[in-house]
Design a protein around this motif. Structure first.
Motif, PDB file in Angstrom:
ATOM      1  N   ASP A 166      23.976  11.683  -0.801  1.00 27.86           N
ATOM      2  CA  ASP A 166      24.423  12.739  -0.099  1.00 27.86           C
ATOM      3  C   ASP A 166      24.260  12.053   1.808  1.00 27.86           C
ATOM      4  O   ASP A 166      23.907  12.586   2.122  1.00 27.86           O
ATOM      5  N   GLY A 167      23.769  10.925   1.317  1.00 27.04           N
ATOM      6  CA  GLY A 167      23.990  10.112   2.869  1.00 27.04           C
ATOM      7  C   GLY A 167      22.729   9.550   2.801  1.00 27.04           C
ATOM      8  O   GLY A 167      23.225  10.746   4.575  1.00 27.04           O
ATOM      9  N   THR A 168      21.913   9.789   2.404  1.00 21.34           N
ATOM     10  CA  THR A 168      20.404   9.708   3.521  1.00 21.34           C
ATOM     11  C   THR A 168      19.603   8.652   3.045  1.00 21.34           C
ATOM     12  O   THR A 168      19.875   7.836   2.715  1.00 21.34           O
ATOM     13  N   CYS A 169      18.834   8.351   4.276  1.00 18.80           N
ATOM     14  CA  CYS A 169      17.871   6.934   3.664  1.00 18.80           C
ATOM     15  C   CYS A 169      16.023   7.464   3.613  1.00 18.80           C
ATOM     16  O   CYS A 169      15.929   8.125   3.977  1.00 18.80           O
ATOM     17  N   LYS A 170      16.009   6.890   2.891  1.00 20.06           N
ATOM     18  CA  LYS A 170      14.276   8.076   2.185  1.00 20.06           C
ATOM     19  C   LYS A 170      13.693   6.408   2.865  1.00 20.06           C
ATOM     20  O   LYS A 170      13.864   5.201   2.283  1.00 20.06           O
ATOM     21  N   ILE A 171      12.503   6.696   2.846  1.00 23.75           N
ATOM     22  CA  ILE A 171      10.435   5.699   3.136  1.00 23.75           C
ATOM     23  C   ILE A 171       9.631   6.369   2.668  1.00 23.75           C
ATOM     24  O   ILE A 171       9.535   7.703   2.444  1.00 23.75           O
ATOM     25  N   LEU A 172      10.020   5.744   1.122  1.00 25.09           N
ATOM     26  CA  LEU A 172       8.741   6.057   0.201  1.00 25.09           C
ATOM     27  C   LEU A 172       7.417   5.286   0.335  1.00 25.09           C
ATOM     28  O   LEU A 172       7.760   4.371  -0.257  1.00 25.09           O
ATOM     29  N   PHE A 173       6.664   6.416   0.330  1.00 26.39           N
ATOM     30  CA  PHE A 173       5.182   5.407   0.006  1.00 26.39           C
ATOM     31  C   PHE A 173       4.084   6.404  -0.546  1.00 26.39           C
ATOM     32  O   PHE A 173       4.495   7.481  -0.364  1.00 26.39           O
ATOM     33  N   THR A 174       2.940   5.762  -1.203  1.00 28.31           N
ATOM     34  CA  THR A 174       1.396   6.834  -1.352  1.00 28.31           C
ATOM     35  C   THR A 174      -0.073   5.813  -0.646  1.00 28.31           C
ATOM     36  O   THR A 174       0.138   5.309  -0.404  1.00 28.31           O
ATOM     37  N   ASN A 175       0.200   7.148  -0.411  1.00 25.36           N
ATOM     38  CA  ASN A 175      -1.535   6.712   0.320  1.00 25.36           C
ATOM     39  C   ASN A 175      -2.774   8.250   0.696  1.00 25.36           C
ATOM     40  O   ASN A 175      -2.403   9.233   0.238  1.00 25.36           O
ATOM     41  N   ASN A 176      -3.912   7.495   0.580  1.00 23.18           N
ATOM     42  CA  ASN A 176      -5.104   8.683   0.723  1.00 23.18           C
ATOM     43  C   ASN A 176      -4.754   9.426   1.894  1.00 23.18           C
ATOM     44  O   ASN A 176      -4.801   8.647   2.426  1.00 23.18           O
ATOM     45  N   THR A 177      -4.938  10.958   1.965  1.00 26.24           N
ATOM     46  CA  THR A 177      -4.919  11.673   2.805  1.00 26.24           C
ATOM     47  C   THR A 177      -6.161  12.799   2.933  1.00 26.24           C
ATOM     48  O   THR A 177      -6.494  12.940   2.028  1.00 26.24           O
TER      49      THR A 177
END
Length: 423
Positions: A166-177
């Protein structure tokens, strides 16, 4: 998720399951479905979503908040990936006949969206190119070899995905919020997944940088990316080592997740990739070139990386702008903020020398110069030199500044009210 073998025949391998008790965990559900239906690749069981009348507050440090879990949780439900589409269809049919009983309760099964033209369902074998455990920094170039960091991602667990489908770039991560509750003083700390997403066509330029330990690229975006979150305090049972497509767990749009407003203020992303991802790195560069994204080959000069002066300090206002600067008119300041928010010139390039140049020249020269800079598609590396050059050129071409009528494209806003609405 799944794929499509014709325009109207969807191949889906994921189901959503509900109706079971709170004491059921992902392993129990996975084993039951494997016994009754077929091989399960992954089972993600959720008991938590965004608490009602709450919202994430990214400027509050989780360590300063007293943890509490007295908010209302949702009914447990799960997202299950089968090895074959036949298993998913069988589970749907069996649940419809009340044949799937776990803990004395009939399971409820759905296949998710039924739209045959949904992009995620047309995917066949184009898995995203995944770069695991990358380092991500958001900032801006003050000069060709000087990168100022406004936000730095977590040290571990950050993934960068290039999706050729789909021509996308993604930055994925997990954090306490930290989540705050409407009209209440209490707060809660919830583990969340975050996604920073942008299209490849929104990348102005990709530059490779010399580094001894990593493969480093600089991504310059034309505009701010989309930012999403979802709760991540899930119980996951996974039986395979290879990557699977994302679950149908819904992502929620959110605002800038950096307390310093770095996503709003900067448009350059420095991503350090581990050398073991070299083959995928080559595939990603090929895809970017095929997508007509300029890829600049690495230069011999190393990039200097440093934190901005107020690194990590929360912004006093939710919207960053330069409001007052002695002797400069509103029209000029309006255009200064325009080039700032477009990412042509970042705030660390707007030095005293920059504003001295604006004070030295008449308003007409400055307005014309800043409008010209605003038309640029890419950031400038030496803002002072560029502004001085354009001002000098305009001073020698004063006839270009003659206007037959007053421009009405710049107005001063005294008050702005934003009314939030539910999607």
């Amino acid at each position: 998720m799944g794929s499509e073998d014709s325009d109207m025949n969807i191949v889906v391998t994921q189901i959503s399951v509900g109706g079971f008790d709170n004491d059921v965990n992902a392993k129990m559900l996975s084993e039951y479905l494997e016994e009754q239906v077929g091989q399960v690749l992954r089972c993600r069981l959720k008991t938590l979503s965004t608490p009602p009348k709450s919202y994430p507050t990214y400027h509050i440090d989780e360590e300063s908040v007293q943890r509490m879990n007295d908010y209302i949780r949702v009914e447990p439900h799960a997202f299950v990936h089968f090895a074959s589409s036949g298993s998913a269809n069988y589970a749907l049919a069996a649940a419809g006949r009340n044949e799937l009983i776990l803990g004395g309760k009939p399971l409820k099964v759905s296949l998710g969206p039924g739209n045959p033209h949904c992009l995620d369902k047309r995917r066949i074998d184009k898995m995203p190119l995944k770069f695991s455990d990358v380092n991500v920094e958001i900032g801006g170039l003050v000069s060709n070899d000087d990168f100022v960091v406004g936000w730095r991602g977590p040290l571990t667990g950050v993934n960068f995905l290039v999706d050729r489908f789909d021509g996308t770039c993604k930055i994925l991560f997990t954090n306490n919020t930290v989540f705050s509750f409407q009209s209440e003083a209490r707060q809660a700390v919830i583990k969340c997944n975050f996604k920073i997403q942008f299209l490849t066509r929104e990348i102005n330029e990709i530059k490779e940088c010399k580094d001894f330990a990593s493969l480093v690229i600089l991504l310059q975006l034309a505009s701010s990316p989309l930012v999403f979150y979802r709760t991540a305090d899930d119980d996951v049972e996974e039986s395979v080592a290879f990557d699977l497509l994302d679950d149908d767990d819904q992502w929620i749009r959110t605002t800038d997740i950096t307390c310093s407003g770095a996503i709003d203020r900067f448009n350059t992303y420095r991503i350090s990739i581990r050398p073991r991802n070299g083959p995928n790195f080559g595939k990603a560069k090929k895809f970017f070139r095929e997508s007509r994204v300029p890829v600049v080959e690495p230069c011999n000069q190393r990039l200097r990386v440093r934190n901005e002066p107020d690194f990590g300090v929360p912004m006093p206002e939710p919207f960053f702008c330069i409001q007052n600067h002695g002797g400069i008119s509103f029209k000029v300041l309006f255009l200064v903020n325009a080039v700032l928010h477009k990412g042509i010139i970042n705030q660390h390039q707007m030095t005293n020398d920059f504003f001295t140049l604006l004070n030295k020249h008449p308003e007409g020269i400055n307005v014309a110069a800043l409008k010209h800079i605003f038309s640029f598609k890419r950031p400038v590396n030496d803002a002072v030199k560029k502004l001085e050059h354009i001002q000098t050129w305009l001073w020698n071409k004063l006839n270009l500044l003659k206007r037959t009528e007053e421009s009405d494209d710049v107005v001063e806003v005294r008050r702005l009210v934003i009314t939030p609405t539910k999607a």
